[in-house]
Design a protein around this motif. Structure first.
Motif, PDB file in Angstrom:
ATOM      1  N   HIS A  25       0.848  -1.189   0.000  1.00 60.39           N
ATOM      2  CA  HIS A  25       0.000   0.000   0.000  1.00 60.39           C
ATOM      3  C   HIS A  25       0.889   1.245   0.000  1.00 60.39           C
ATOM      4  CE1 HIS A  25      -3.519   2.431   1.923  1.00 60.39           C
ATOM      5  NE2 HIS A  25      -3.266   2.776   0.680  1.00 60.39           N
ATOM      6  N   ASN A  26       1.446   1.601   1.156  1.00 57.58           N
ATOM      7  CA  ASN A  26       2.260   2.814   1.225  1.00 57.58           C
ATOM      8  C   ASN A  26       3.661   2.586   1.813  1.00 57.58           C
ATOM      9  OD1 ASN A  26       0.413   4.764   0.142  1.00 57.58           O
ATOM     10  ND2 ASN A  26      -0.765   4.656   2.057  1.00 57.58           N
ATOM     11  N   ASN A  27       3.953   1.374   2.210  1.00 63.43           N
ATOM     12  CA  ASN A  27       5.242   1.089   2.840  1.00 63.43           C
ATOM     13  C   ASN A  27       6.364   1.138   1.803  1.00 63.43           C
ATOM     14  OD1 ASN A  27       7.392   0.256   4.342  1.00 63.43           O
ATOM     15  ND2 ASN A  27       6.556  -1.750   4.880  1.00 63.43           N
ATOM     16  N   CYS A  28       7.269   2.114   1.974  1.00 60.72           N
ATOM     17  CA  CYS A  28       8.379   2.263   1.024  1.00 60.72           C
ATOM     18  C   CYS A  28       9.699   2.409   1.771  1.00 60.72           C
ATOM     19  CB  CYS A  28       8.122   3.467   0.111  1.00 60.72           C
ATOM     20  SG  CYS A  28       9.201   3.529  -1.340  1.00 60.72           S
ATOM     21  N   ASP A  29       9.871   1.640   2.850  1.00 63.47           N
ATOM     22  CA  ASP A  29      11.132   1.663   3.591  1.00 63.47           C
ATOM     23  C   ASP A  29      12.269   1.230   2.669  1.00 63.47           C
ATOM     24  OD1 ASP A  29      12.752   1.618   6.169  1.00 63.47           O
ATOM     25  OD2 ASP A  29      13.032  -0.433   5.417  1.00 63.47           O
ATOM     26  N   PRO A  30      13.319   2.050   2.495  1.00 62.31           N
ATOM     27  CA  PRO A  30      14.383   1.746   1.528  1.00 62.31           C
ATOM     28  C   PRO A  30      15.029   0.379   1.723  1.00 62.31           C
ATOM     29  CG  PRO A  30      14.551   4.017   2.249  1.00 62.31           C
ATOM     30  CD  PRO A  30      13.506   3.377   3.117  1.00 62.31           C
ATOM     31  N   LYS A  31      15.357   0.029   2.983  1.00 63.67           N
ATOM     32  CA  LYS A  31      15.994  -1.267   3.224  1.00 63.67           C
ATOM     33  C   LYS A  31      15.066  -2.412   2.829  1.00 63.67           C
ATOM     34  CE  LYS A  31      18.238  -3.978   6.870  1.00 63.67           C
ATOM     35  NZ  LYS A  31      19.425  -4.307   6.073  1.00 63.67           N
ATOM     36  N   MET A  32      13.802  -2.278   3.161  1.00 63.24           N
ATOM     37  CA  MET A  32      12.817  -3.297   2.795  1.00 63.24           C
ATOM     38  C   MET A  32      12.727  -3.440   1.278  1.00 63.24           C
ATOM     39  SD  MET A  32       9.471  -3.422   1.467  1.00 63.24           S
ATOM     40  CE  MET A  32       8.867  -1.785   1.855  1.00 63.24           C
ATOM     41  N   VAL A  33      12.718  -2.303   0.575  1.00 66.60           N
ATOM     42  CA  VAL A  33      12.629  -2.341  -0.883  1.00 66.60           C
ATOM     43  C   VAL A  33      13.857  -3.041  -1.477  1.00 66.60           C
ATOM     44  CG1 VAL A  33      12.522  -0.959  -2.996  1.00 66.60           C
ATOM     45  CG2 VAL A  33      11.181  -0.275  -0.990  1.00 66.60           C
ATOM     46  N   GLY A  34      15.044  -2.732  -0.964  1.00 68.34           N
ATOM     47  CA  GLY A  34      16.263  -3.357  -1.468  1.00 68.34           C
ATOM     48  C   GLY A  34      16.268  -4.859  -1.261  1.00 68.34           C
ATOM     49  N   GLU A  35      15.872  -5.301  -0.072  1.00 70.83           N
ATOM     50  CA  GLU A  35      15.820  -6.742   0.208  1.00 70.83           C
ATOM     51  C   GLU A  35      14.797  -7.428  -0.693  1.00 70.83           C
ATOM     52  OE1 GLU A  35      14.988  -7.000   4.338  1.00 70.83           O
ATOM     53  OE2 GLU A  35      17.001  -6.389   4.974  1.00 70.83           O
ATOM     54  N   ASP A  36      13.652  -6.754  -0.907  1.00 69.69           N
ATOM     55  CA  ASP A  36      12.611  -7.351  -1.742  1.00 69.69           C
ATOM     56  C   ASP A  36      13.049  -7.450  -3.205  1.00 69.69           C
ATOM     57  OD1 ASP A  36      11.012  -7.709   0.414  1.00 69.69           O
ATOM     58  OD2 ASP A  36       9.544  -6.156  -0.085  1.00 69.69           O
ATOM     59  N   ILE A  37      13.785  -6.466  -3.696  1.00 70.47           N
ATOM     60  CA  ILE A  37      14.275  -6.542  -5.077  1.00 70.47           C
ATOM     61  C   ILE A  37      15.171  -7.763  -5.241  1.00 70.47           C
ATOM     62  CG2 ILE A  37      15.775  -5.447  -6.792  1.00 70.47           C
ATOM     63  CD1 ILE A  37      14.707  -2.740  -5.845  1.00 70.47           C
ATOM     64  N   SER A  38      16.085  -7.960  -4.294  1.00 72.38           N
ATOM     65  CA  SER A  38      16.954  -9.142  -4.330  1.00 72.38           C
ATOM     66  C   SER A  38      16.117 -10.423  -4.311  1.00 72.38           C
ATOM     67  CB  SER A  38      17.918  -9.121  -3.144  1.00 72.38           C
ATOM     68  OG  SER A  38      18.557 -10.374  -2.977  1.00 72.38           O
ATOM     69  N   ALA A  39      15.163 -10.486  -3.383  1.00 73.47           N
ATOM     70  CA  ALA A  39      14.345 -11.691  -3.226  1.00 73.47           C
ATOM     71  C   ALA A  39      13.512 -11.970  -4.469  1.00 73.47           C
ATOM     72  CB  ALA A  39      13.451 -11.547  -2.001  1.00 73.47           C
ATOM     73  N   LEU A  40      12.894 -10.938  -5.026  1.00 70.26           N
ATOM     74  CA  LEU A  40      12.030 -11.125  -6.188  1.00 70.26           C
ATOM     75  C   LEU A  40      12.828 -11.507  -7.435  1.00 70.26           C
ATOM     76  CD1 LEU A  40       9.668  -8.105  -5.487  1.00 70.26           C
ATOM     77  CD2 LEU A  40       8.933 -10.503  -5.605  1.00 70.26           C
ATOM     78  N   ALA A  41      13.991 -10.882  -7.623  1.00 72.40           N
ATOM     79  CA  ALA A  41      14.840 -11.214  -8.782  1.00 72.40           C
ATOM     80  C   ALA A  41      15.283 -12.670  -8.726  1.00 72.40           C
ATOM     81  CB  ALA A  41      16.055 -10.289  -8.829  1.00 72.40           C
ATOM     82  N   ASN A  42      15.642 -13.137  -7.533  1.00 75.18           N
ATOM     83  CA  ASN A  42      16.084 -14.527  -7.380  1.00 75.18           C
ATOM     84  C   ASN A  42      14.919 -15.501  -7.477  1.00 75.18           C
ATOM     85  OD1 ASN A  42      18.724 -13.648  -7.012  1.00 75.18           O
ATOM     86  ND2 ASN A  42      18.468 -13.439  -4.792  1.00 75.18           N
TER      87      ASN A  42
END
Length: 482
Positions: A25-42
Motif C-alpha cells: 500500500h504505502n510502505n516504502c522503507d528503503p531497506k525493505m525495498v532493497g531486500e525485496d528486489i533481491s528476493a524477487l529477482a532470485n
C-alpha cells in the motif's frame, strides 16, 4: 512501458502473492525495498519468470487497486534519491525499472525487476529469496539456494525474449511461421491462435504477464524474416566470403544471410556449394564433375557452427570463408567437449533447445554423428582430415581439398591418423598399415612411410597397439583412450 495498466490488472488476478509478485500500500522503507528486489529477482529465476513485480497501491489481501502516496522517483534515502541508492547497494546484475499508472483513478507505482542472471542478486552483499509472502535470507533455505544456483547455471539463451510486448497478430510480421509447418510436413493451422499453440509449445513465442506476447531468441534465430528486427540476434546472421587464391588479399564474393537459420541454412549450403571448386573425373565412363570438398562435410561443419556457437558473445556470428584450397568455418565460442574425444563422445551443446529443434527440422544429423560424417566423407575422398582450431573466444574448422600425401604437413597427417583410429574403433575395428594406406590413397610401396607415420602417432601417445606382442606387419592400433 506500453500496456502497463493491462499488466497490473493481469497481476491483480493472481489468487495470492507469489515469489515473483508483491503488493504493497504505502510502505516504502528503503531497506525493505532493497531486500525485496533481491528476493524477487532470485525467486523469478526459480519460478521460470523473466521478470518479477513490486506494486504499490494494490491491497495485498483483495488485490484491488486502492491507490498509493508512494512516488518512487521522488523517494529519498537520506539526501540521495532512492533509485540511485538502491542501485548502489544492489549487486551489479540487479536490473529494475520504475513505472507508474492510474487504474480507475487510483495511482499505482511499480518496480519491474529483471530476473537474476549468472549469479544471485544481492542487497548489501546478502542474497534474499521469497518464501511464501515473506522475504528471507537465502542461506536459511539451502534447498531453495541449490535450486537457484542450478537454474542460474543452466540459463538458456534460447529462452530469453528477443522482442516483447507485441500483439499475437503481429507475430507473422516478424516470423515466417509457415516454414515450421512446411518442413515438418504438418498442415497449416487455420487461425493465428492455433499457430500460437504450436509456437508456444516449441518455445518460439511466449505469453507475457501482461497478456501480450514475446518472441524468444530461439524463435528469432530460426524463423526471423529479418534478423535485423531483433537486436540480440541481428549479428548472428551467416556470413559467406569467397577469396581469390589461398589468402584474404582479394574478395571475390560476399553474402550475408538476412533470415533465420530455418529459412537461410539450406540456401547458405547451396550458395557455398556453387562457389566450391570442382574437377572432372577422367576415370569415369561418363564425364562426371566432382566437388573438391565433400558436401556432407561442408553441410555438417556449417550446421555445427550454428548449433554450438556462443550466443552470449556479441558482435560476431558464424563465418564461412572459401579459398581455392580450403574452406574455413568459424563460430563464436569454444567446444564444451575435449577435441580429442570429438568423434566418439556424445556432444554437448550450450544451445540444447536450438540443437533439438534443428534436428527435428532436418537441418543437421542425429546427435553425435556430425563429426563422424565429416571425417568419413573426407576419408572416402582421400582428403586431409578436418582440422579444428580453438581460439580464446571462437572455434575454426578447416576442410581441405586434395593434397598429395607427401605434401600434407606432418601435424595434419598425425591428426588424420588419430581420427582414422577413432573411426575404426567406433566401427568395431582397428587401424592397420593397410587401412591407413587406403585412407590416404597411397600404394603398397609406401608402407614404409605409413609405418613411420604410425610411429609418430605412437610417440605422440594418441594411439596404442591392441596387442604389443603382435608381429609388426600384423600390428593393429586403437585410440589411446580406448
Amino acid at each position: 512501458m506500453e500496456n502497463l495498466d493491462k499488466l497490473i490488472l493481469e497481476l491483480c488476478k493472481l489468487p495470492q502473492e507469489t515469489g515473483w509478485v508483491e503488493f504493497k500500500h504505502n510502505n516504502c522503507d528503503p531497506k525493505m525495498v532493497g531486500e525485496d528486489i533481491s528476493a524477487l529477482a532470485n525467486s523469478a529465476v526459480i519460478a521460470d519468470r523473466s521478470h518479477a513485480y513490486m506494486i504499490w497501491g494494490v491491497d495485498d489481501k483483495t488485490h484491488e487497486p486502492v491507490g498509493t502516496k508512494v512516488r518512487l522517483k521522488q523517494e529519498k534515502k537520506g539526501n540521495q534519491e532512492l533509485e540511485n541508492w538502491l542501485r548502489y547497494m544492489l549487486s551489479k546484475n540487479a536490473d529494475f525499472e520504475i513505472h507508474s499508472a492510474d487504474i480507475d483513478g487510483k495511482h499505482v507505482e511499480m518496480l519491474v525487476i529483471s530476473k537474476a542472471m549468472g549469479v544471485p542478486v544481492t542487497f548489501e552483499k546478502i542474497d534474499y529469496i521469497r518464501v511464501g509472502s515473506y522475504t528471507k535470507k537465502i542461506i536459511e533455505f539451502p534447498t531453495l539456494q541449490a535450486q537457484l544456483w542450478d537454474k542460474l547455471r543452466h540459463e538458456q539463451f534460447e529462452d530469453i525474449y528477443a522482442l516483447s510486448d507485441i500483439q499475437l497478430e503481429e507475430i507473422p510480421h516478424y516470423l515466417n511461421c509457415e516454414v515450421y509447418f512446411d518442413i515438418l510436413n504438418m498442415p497449416h493451422p487455420t487461425s493465428i491462435e492455433k499457430y500460437a499453440h504450436y509456437l508456444m509449445e516449441e518455445g518460439i513465442i511466449a505469453k507475457q504477464d501482461n497478456g501480450l506476447y514475446a518472441i524468444t531468441n530461439l524463435g528469432a534465430i530460426l524463423f526471423a524474416k529479418k534478423l535485423s528486427d531483433f537486436p540480440r540476434v541481428g549479428r548472428k546472421a551467416i556470413r559467406i566470403v569467397q577469396y581469390e587464391g589461398n589468402n584474404r588479399l582479394s574478395i571475390l564474393k560476399e553474402e550475408n544471410t538476412t533470415e533465420g537459420y530455418a529459412i537461410s541454412f539450406e540456401n547458405a549450403v547451396k550458395f557455398v556449394t556453387t562457389l566450391l571448386p570442382t574437377k572432372e573425373d577422367i576415370d569415369s565412363v561418363r564425364r562426371k564433375t566432382i566437388n573438391a570438398f565433400p558436401i556432407p562435410a561442408i553441410r555438417e561443419a556449417i550446421a555445427n557452427s550454428l548449433i554450438h556457437q556462443d550466443f552470449f558473445l556479441t558482435g560476431t556470428g558464424p563465418l564461412i570463408e572459401i579459398f581455392e584450397n580450403r574452406v574455413e568455418i568459424t563460430n563464436p565460442g569454444t567446444p564444451l567437449v575435449d577435441i580429442m574425444r570429438i568423434v566418439d563422445n556424445p556432444p554437448k551443446s550450450r544451445n540444447e533447445k536450438l540443437a533439438s529443434l534443428m534436428r527435428r527440422l532436418s537441418m543437421c544429423e542425429e546427435l553425435g554423428r556430425g563429426w563422424d560424417r565429416m571425417v568419413i566423407s573426407c576419408e572416402l575422398q582421400k582428403l586431409p582430415a578436418p582440422r579444428i582450431q580453438i581460439y580464446q573466444e571462437s572455434t575454426k574448422v578447416s576442410l581441405f581439398s586434395h593434397l598429395n600425401f607427401t605434401n600434407i604437413p606432418m601435424e595434419d597427417k598425425i591428426w588424420a591418423t588419430y581420427l582414422h583410429a577413432c573411426v575404426k574403433f567406433i566401427e568395431g575395428n582397428a587401424l592397420t598399415n593397410s587401412s591407413l594406406r587406403e585412407r590416404f590413397g597411397v600404394a603398397e610401396s609406401s608402407s614404409g612411410s605409413i609405418s613411420r607415420l604410425i610411429k609418430e602417432a605412437l610417440n605422440k601417445q594418441i594411439i596404442r597397439p591392441v596387442d604389443s606382442t603382435t608381429a609388426p606387419r600384423y600390428m593393429r592400433y586403437i585410440p589411446i583412450w580406448a
